[in-house]
Design an enzyme around this catalytic site. Structure first.
Site, mmCIF file in Angstrom:
data_model
loop_
_atom_site.group_PDB
_atom_site.id
_atom_site.type_symbol
_atom_site.label_atom_id
_atom_site.label_comp_id
_atom_site.label_asym_id
_atom_site.label_seq_id
_atom_site.Cartn_x
_atom_site.Cartn_y
_atom_site.Cartn_z
ATOM 1 N N ASP A 9 -7.907 2.524 3.113
ATOM 2 C CA ASP A 9 -6.728 2.002 2.446
ATOM 3 C C ASP A 9 -7.024 0.530 2.135
ATOM 4 O O ASP A 9 -7.959 -0.048 2.707
ATOM 5 C CB ASP A 9 -5.533 2.134 3.405
ATOM 6 N N LEU A 10 -6.274 -0.068 1.224
ATOM 7 C CA LEU A 10 -6.536 -1.473 0.866
ATOM 8 C C LEU A 10 -5.599 -2.445 1.594
ATOM 9 O O LEU A 10 -6.024 -3.195 2.486
ATOM 10 C CB LEU A 10 -6.382 -1.651 -0.655
ATOM 11 N N ASP A 11 -4.308 -2.391 1.205
ATOM 12 C CA ASP A 11 -3.342 -3.368 1.716
ATOM 13 C C ASP A 11 -3.133 -3.185 3.215
ATOM 14 O O ASP A 11 -2.729 -2.113 3.668
ATOM 15 C CB ASP A 11 -1.990 -3.190 0.997
ATOM 16 N N THR A 17 -2.567 -8.243 2.551
ATOM 17 C CA THR A 17 -1.600 -8.420 1.462
ATOM 18 C C THR A 17 -0.223 -7.893 1.840
ATOM 19 O O THR A 17 0.747 -8.135 1.121
ATOM 20 C CB THR A 17 -2.076 -7.675 0.203
ATOM 21 N N LYS A 45 5.277 0.337 3.834
ATOM 22 C CA LYS A 45 3.818 0.210 3.814
ATOM 23 C C LYS A 45 3.208 1.523 3.333
ATOM 24 O O LYS A 45 3.564 2.591 3.822
ATOM 25 C CB LYS A 45 3.282 -0.156 5.198
ATOM 26 N N GLY A 46 2.299 1.425 2.394
ATOM 27 C CA GLY A 46 1.652 2.627 1.863
ATOM 28 C C GLY A 46 2.465 3.339 0.804
ATOM 29 O O GLY A 46 1.996 4.278 0.166
ATOM 30 N N ARG A 49 5.073 1.499 -5.579
ATOM 31 C CA ARG A 49 6.036 0.482 -6.040
ATOM 32 C C ARG A 49 7.372 1.123 -6.409
ATOM 33 O O ARG A 49 8.428 0.679 -5.974
ATOM 34 C CB ARG A 49 5.449 -0.238 -7.250
ATOM 35 N N SER A 114 -5.959 3.998 -2.142
ATOM 36 C CA SER A 114 -4.823 3.072 -2.066
ATOM 37 C C SER A 114 -3.707 3.483 -3.017
ATOM 38 O O SER A 114 -3.956 4.062 -4.070
ATOM 39 C CB SER A 114 -5.315 1.666 -2.443
ATOM 40 N N ALA A 115 -2.478 3.135 -2.630
ATOM 41 C CA ALA A 115 -1.328 3.408 -3.508
ATOM 42 C C ALA A 115 -1.163 2.318 -4.555
ATOM 43 O O ALA A 115 -0.385 2.459 -5.492
ATOM 44 C CB ALA A 115 -0.063 3.484 -2.657
ATOM 45 N N SER A 116 -1.917 1.229 -4.405
ATOM 46 C CA SER A 116 -1.675 0.058 -5.257
ATOM 47 C C SER A 116 -2.286 0.185 -6.643
ATOM 48 O O SER A 116 -3.419 0.633 -6.811
ATOM 49 C CB SER A 116 -2.247 -1.183 -4.585
ATOM 50 N N ASN A 118 -2.798 -2.490 -8.230
ATOM 51 C CA ASN A 118 -3.541 -3.755 -8.318
ATOM 52 C C ASN A 118 -4.862 -3.696 -7.553
ATOM 53 O O ASN A 118 -5.507 -4.732 -7.353
ATOM 54 C CB ASN A 118 -2.685 -4.893 -7.739
ATOM 55 N N LYS A 145 1.534 8.654 -1.073
ATOM 56 C CA LYS A 145 1.506 8.872 0.379
ATOM 57 C C LYS A 145 2.946 8.992 0.859
ATOM 58 O O LYS A 145 3.800 8.274 0.339
ATOM 59 C CB LYS A 145 0.833 7.691 1.099
ATOM 60 N N GLU A 169 -6.298 3.386 7.977
ATOM 61 C CA GLU A 169 -4.934 3.169 7.466
ATOM 62 C C GLU A 169 -4.110 2.242 8.354
ATOM 63 O O GLU A 169 -4.269 2.273 9.573
ATOM 64 C CB GLU A 169 -4.200 4.516 7.423
ATOM 65 N N ASP A 170 -3.227 1.470 7.734
ATOM 66 C CA ASP A 170 -2.320 0.631 8.533
ATOM 67 C C ASP A 170 -0.880 1.130 8.450
ATOM 68 O O ASP A 170 -0.004 0.561 9.086
ATOM 69 C CB ASP A 170 -2.341 -0.826 8.049
HETATM 70 C C1 BG6 Z 1 0.405 -0.049 -0.927
HETATM 71 C C2 BG6 Z 1 1.211 -1.077 -0.165
HETATM 72 O O1 BG6 Z 1 -0.947 -0.182 -0.608
HETATM 73 O O2 BG6 Z 1 0.568 -0.227 -2.329
HETATM 74 C C3 BG6 Z 1 2.663 -1.040 -0.593
HETATM 75 O O3 BG6 Z 1 1.130 -0.802 1.226
HETATM 76 C C4 BG6 Z 1 2.751 -1.208 -2.111
HETATM 77 O O4 BG6 Z 1 3.362 -2.082 0.059
HETATM 78 C C5 BG6 Z 1 1.903 -0.135 -2.794
HETATM 79 O O5 BG6 Z 1 4.102 -1.077 -2.542
HETATM 80 C C6 BG6 Z 1 1.910 -0.269 -4.313
HETATM 81 O O6 BG6 Z 1 1.263 -1.465 -4.649
HETATM 82 P P1 BG6 Z 1 1.304 -2.160 -6.063
HETATM 83 O O7 BG6 Z 1 0.272 -3.238 -5.940
HETATM 84 O O8 BG6 Z 1 0.929 -1.123 -7.080
HETATM 85 O O9 BG6 Z 1 2.685 -2.661 -6.276
HETATM 86 MG MG MG Z 2 -1.846 -0.171 3.728
#
Ligand code: BG6
Ligand code: MG
Length: 220
Positions: A9-11, A17, A45-46, A49, A114-116, A118, A145, A169-170
């Protein structure tokens, strides 16, 4: 040589972050007159958005139009990107870089799950983008997730089966996703929160020596 798919996982695992996501969500909640606590943030977390904003609105008992919803999501991301604009290699969490380099040395396959949305620019800022053989992020998955899609897609793209995959994972949602997929789940954080993980460490630096070898022979 035994090989397994190592999925990160990233964040909150590779980079801290999570605190910036919290600050950005808190500012957004305040702009909607919603009180948003650290305990509630733990549950985000995870979480993607869009689902995070849905939950905040639900907790605050607020309804907003689709247009406002979209603009609030954009607002949160703009704030978040501003908070992380100075991220660099020094922001990689303790022990992570060495762990990744050791995996590379042992020619173990590495993926991001990762779910992000970014994730790619963040990995580039951290200078570790090229260490990943496969990247699955919020731009590639349809189910967030705790659905295991992100991890199953990562192990599939690496050419491994779930039973031979290890997830770091966190988040509660992420540990649940890894467990549902049938993968070994290693929690990074507090064991009182990540109860469902197969093992939990506060940081990568707390892992025993040769932990990679332990993981290579570990069974779910
Ligand atoms: C997850 C974070 O990795 O990504 C969440 O734990 C975050 O807090 C999610 O909402 C989505 O991230 P982003 O960068 O696309 O807004
Ligand atoms: Mg995470």
């Amino acid at each position: 040589m035994i090989k397994k798919a190592f999925i990160f996982d990233l964040d909150g695992v590779i980079v801290d972050t999570a605190k910036f996501h919290f600050i950005a969500w808190q500012r957004l909640a305040t702009s909607l007159d919603i009180n948003f606590t650290e305990e509630e943030n733990e549950q985000l977390k995870g979480v993607s958005r869009v689902n995070s904003l849905k939950k905040i609105l639900e907790w605050g008992n607020k309804k907003i139009s689709p247009d406002v919803f979209q603009s609030k999501m954009d607002q949160k991301n703009t704030e978040y990107l501003d908070l992380i604009k100075t991220l660099d290699t020094s922001d990689i969490m303790p022990g992570v870089h060495d762990f990744l380099l050791e995996l590379k040395k042992q020619e173990q396959p590495i993926a991001l799950g990762s779910a992000s949305k970014n994730a790619r620019p963040i990995l580039k800022k951290l200078g570790i983008y090229d260490l990943f053989d496969v990247i699955v992020d919020g731009t590639n998955v349809t189910k967030a997730k705790p659905d295991p899609e992100v991890f199953l897609s990562a192990c599939d793209q690496l050419g491994y089966v779930a039973q031979n995959s290890i997830v770091f994972e966190d988040s509660v949602a992420g540990v649940q996703a890894a467990n549902t997929a049938g993968m070994i789940s290693i929690g990074l954080g507090e064991s009182s929160i990540l109860k469902a993980a197969d093992e939990v460490f506060a940081h990568f630096t707390d892992m025993p020596q040769n932990y990679i070898n332990t993981l290579l022979s570990k069974k779910k």
